[in-house]
Design a protein around this motif. Structure first.
Motif: not given
Lengths: 193, 562
Positions: A94-95, A97-102, A129, A136, A175, B125, B132, B407, B412, B415
């Motif tokens: 999930p992280e 995916l969060d980062l790719s979105t960010a 990040r 990790r 990604h 996370r 961010l 996400t 992804v 975009r």
């Protein structure tokens, strides 16, 4: 004897061109093409012509790949190790995916906006990040490679993407390589998406 | 050690002390609105825990005893057991980043749950999220413990989220999603089709009246649009969360202007609330109504462009208070009705995942998209995407998925390719040769099952003339109006392809209720900002800001002169 290296690499990449399969499989393009043609003769892969064309698996190819991957996993006695690594991977997923979105979108003045990459400080935070996440995921990659050496290519490809700063841009982005690793784990363990 | 506070109207502590969630609950209690009894463990206790690993022991036991007394229930009592929810609640909302535990039934479980929520503050996370979003790392989270209310208890129970105004347009009408016989967490996923909020009005009229009253009161209190999370237990309404604001773009502008007209805020406040970001978002090209309304300074007039949001989706997905909150959903029946006057046929709404507007013919497989792209623009509609679909994503002008969030892989990749995309359009189901617009009464899980099966067909064939084409789910063709995929790539007019289905139980994959079939090849337009999916070719409004923006800008100019 069906060539699992190329078949499985293509299975996890999905649908792609010769150069990318060859690179991901660690083969010269000519060698990869020769093996793809053999697989096509077996009815396991197919090539779609045209501007958006490329190589992909047939249904028979997917079934055969699943069978061979399971066989390889059990022959190596690696099912427990890969399952455990998969569990660890899913904690990190999930992280990613969060980062790719960010990397693509950010909240500016309370509104979601496309990240135009003009704010170096913001991009640096996202990159930091990503690098932290990459550290990790390393033990996961190491455990997988120890269990089945073919997983070693992901560590190499992830590092290369990070070094290029290609987080979620190209087909060989962090990604996308991550997503292929995810797909590989699902196929190898026989878990439906 | 910090104090634990019972939730009560008299609790006058800042959100930095008790967290945003508890702060909102206290506000609701002051307004006389129904909130399940409970207590809050302040953020300071989290900081102590992170430093020492200790919990406020004696105080926690005392707070539980007090809650037992208030509810007349006890942990472990077989006749009247106390069950509690344990939720995080930081000063600044971090939706979905920290843990929530439900149905906690003993003191030991409660201590473990509190520990887990505190520890989730430092989960990588959550750390990434704070990095961010410029949220300090040293604050910690409060924990809200409340008696459980059960939305899945009986036929007069349910859960939902309600906005006091349409978060997509800013229009003054209640908006949201509800799901009967369900707990909130069951529907947050965004994969279960929900019902439009007004389903409550007919099914639980007393609850509806109570909810409308609550929305009115919270708006007046916060002097802003609000959304609440609610649960109905055996016909009784409970509010679990309130959050003011959170709209963006034209919707935010419209609300600010309307609130001035309603006398709730003054012009200076309205101007202050609208950031340059809102104005930029208001100017992004959007689908617009086919017949532009007359320009008018009248505050009651409609915006010419009908949707105004960045990031749209099921309102349920905004449940934890996502920022910006989401809107839209699978509610084709009401939407089609309201859109008819403007000449648009809205098939479904998802969440805008890649800004921009794209028009093209529907393709339901990646291979189909590649094949059809040779003849013109294609919109690829998939349950979700994976690397197996990359060639289709590359070939398509726009992308729709029926599951997944902002996400997801599709979002992804879209975009990264700069393509308009709508994800999580739960009102649609992808089948072998068409897309079905679900009716309002599709059973829980039916769409998800169909998605999984439809996905299994993916890349199976070149898309036509196989056994797939003769399965029972192709029965839409029998009335002669629907065009099976593959027979033509140029099925121009969308309305021709629209077919009413009855209940269809096929031997192969899906059960579909009361849907409309949209065959492959049908022309649709998608708006990757607001998440709308529209039948046919829709006009776009580039930088059309509408009367509300004009008025607000005029006020801003007057302010700067004054």
């Amino acid at each position: 004897m069906t060539d699992l290296t190329v078949l499985h690499t293509l299975r996890c990449m999905g649908f792609t061109d010769l150069g990318r399969v060859a690179s991901a499989a660690g083969l010269a393009p000519e060698e990869a093409e020769s093996r793809l043609i053999d697989l096509a003769v077996e009815g396991l892969v197919t090539r779609v012509p045209g501007a958006f064309g490329g190589w992909g698996l047939t249904e028979a190819g997917k079934a055969e790949d699943a069978r061979l991957a399971a066989e390889e996993l059990d022959k190596a006695g690696a099912r427990a190790a890969v399952t455990s690594a998969y569990t660890d991977f899913m904690v990190l997923n999930p992280e990613l995916l969060d980062l790719s979105t960010a990397w693509h979108l950010r909240t500016v003045d309370g509104v979601a906006a496309v990240n135009d990459h003009t704010d170096a400080a913001y991009d640096a935070r996202v990159l930091a990040r990503f690098a932290d996440l990459d550290r990790r995921v390393s033990p996961v990659c190491a455990a997988l490679t120890a269990a089945l050496p073919r997983f070693g290519s992901y560590r190499r490809r992830l590092s290369a993407a990070l070094a290029r700063g290609d987080l979620a841009e190209t087909t060989e982005s962090y990604h996308n390589v991550w997503f292929q690793l995810h797909e590989d784990l699902l196929v190898t363990l026989g878990i439906p998406r | 050690m910090s104090e634990i506070h019972a939730l009560s109207a008299g609790l006058a502590l800042d959100a930095s002390v008790i967290g945003g969630k508890a702060h909102g609950l206290v506000a609701l209690m002051r307004l006389g609105l129904p909130v399940p009894p409970g207590f809050v463990i302040p953020t300071a206790a989290c900081r102590v825990f992170l430093e020492t690993g200790g919990l406020p022991g004696g105080e926690l036991a005392g707070a539980v005893r007090e809650l037992e007394a208030v509810t007349g229930r006890r942990f472990g009592d077989p006749a009247r057991p106390l069950l509690v929810s344990v939720r995080s609640g930081a000063a600044v909302s971090m939706p979905g980043m920290m843990d929530t535990l439900l149905n906690v039934s003993s003191t030991g479980d409660l201590r473990a749950a509190v520990r887990e929520v505190f520890a989730s503050w430092t989960a990588p996370r959550a750390v990434t999220y704070r990095e961010l979003h410029d949220i300090p790392h040293d604050q910690g989270t409060a924990v809200v413990v409340q008696a459980m209310v059960l939305g899945d208890r009986d036929d007069h129970s349910g859960s939902g989220v309600a906005f006091s105004r349409d978060p997509s347009t800013g229009e003054r009408r209640p908006y949201g999603d509800v799901l009967f016989r369900s707990q909130g967490d069951a529907v947050v996923s965004g994969t279960v089709p929900t019902l439009p909020l007004d389903a409550l009005a007919t099914r639980e009229p007393a609850v509806w009246v109570g909810l409308m009253d609550a929305l009115d009161r919270v708006e007046r209190h916060f002097r802003d649009v609000c959304h609440v999370e609610f649960t109905v237990e055996s016909g009784r309404l409970w509010l679990l969360q309130v959050r003011p604001g959170g709209l963006s773009g034209r919707a935010a502008v419209r609300v600010a202007v309307d609130l001035v007209d309603e006398g709730l805020i003054d012009r200076a406040t309205a101007v202050r609330r609208i950031t340059p970001g809102h104005l930029r978002a208001a100017a992004v090209p959007r689908i617009r109504a086919a017949a532009p309304p007359l320009p008018s300074p009248d505050p009651a007039s409609q915006d010419s462009a009908t949707w105004d949001r960045a990031g749209s989706g099921s309102a349920m997905q905004a449940f934890p208070g996502s920022d910006p909150p989401s809107t839209g959903s699978s509610r084709p029946v009401t939407e089609v009705g309201s859109a008819a006057s403007s000449g648009l046929e809205i098939l479904a709404r998802g969440r805008g995942a890649g800004p921009g507007v794209a028009t093209g013919r529907v393709a339901v497989t990646a291979d189909g998209a590649v094949r059809m792209a040779a003849a013109g623009p294609v919109i690829l509609v998939r349950p979700h995407t994976s690397p197996l679909d990359l060639h289709g994503l590359a070939a398509a002008a726009g992308i729709v998925t029926t599951t997944g969030g902002l996400t997801s892989h599709a979002a992804v990749v879209a975009r990264s390719m700069g393509k308009p995309a709508v994800v999580g359009a739960t009102g649609l189901t992808v089948r072998t040769h068409d897309v079905v617009v679900n009716g309002r009464s599709i059973p829980d899980g039916a769409a998800a099952d169909a998605d999984a099966d439809a996905d299994a067909d993916h890349m199976a064939t070149d898309g036509h003339s196989t056994s797939e084409g003769t399965t029972g789910n192709d029965q839409t063709a029998t009335d002669g109006r629907s065009t099976p995929e593959g027979t033509t790539g140029n099925n121009q007019t969308a309305t021709d392809g629209r077919t009413t289905l009855g209940i269809t139980a096929t031997d192969t994959d899906q059960v579909v209720m009361d849907g409309w079939s949209i065959p492959e090849g049908t022309v649709i337009t998608i708006d990757g900002t607001g998440g709308e999916i529209v039948l046919g070719v829709a006009e776009t409004a580039a930088g059309d800001t509408g009367p509300h923006v004009d008025r607000l800008l005029r006020w801003a100019a007057e302010e700067s002169v004054a």
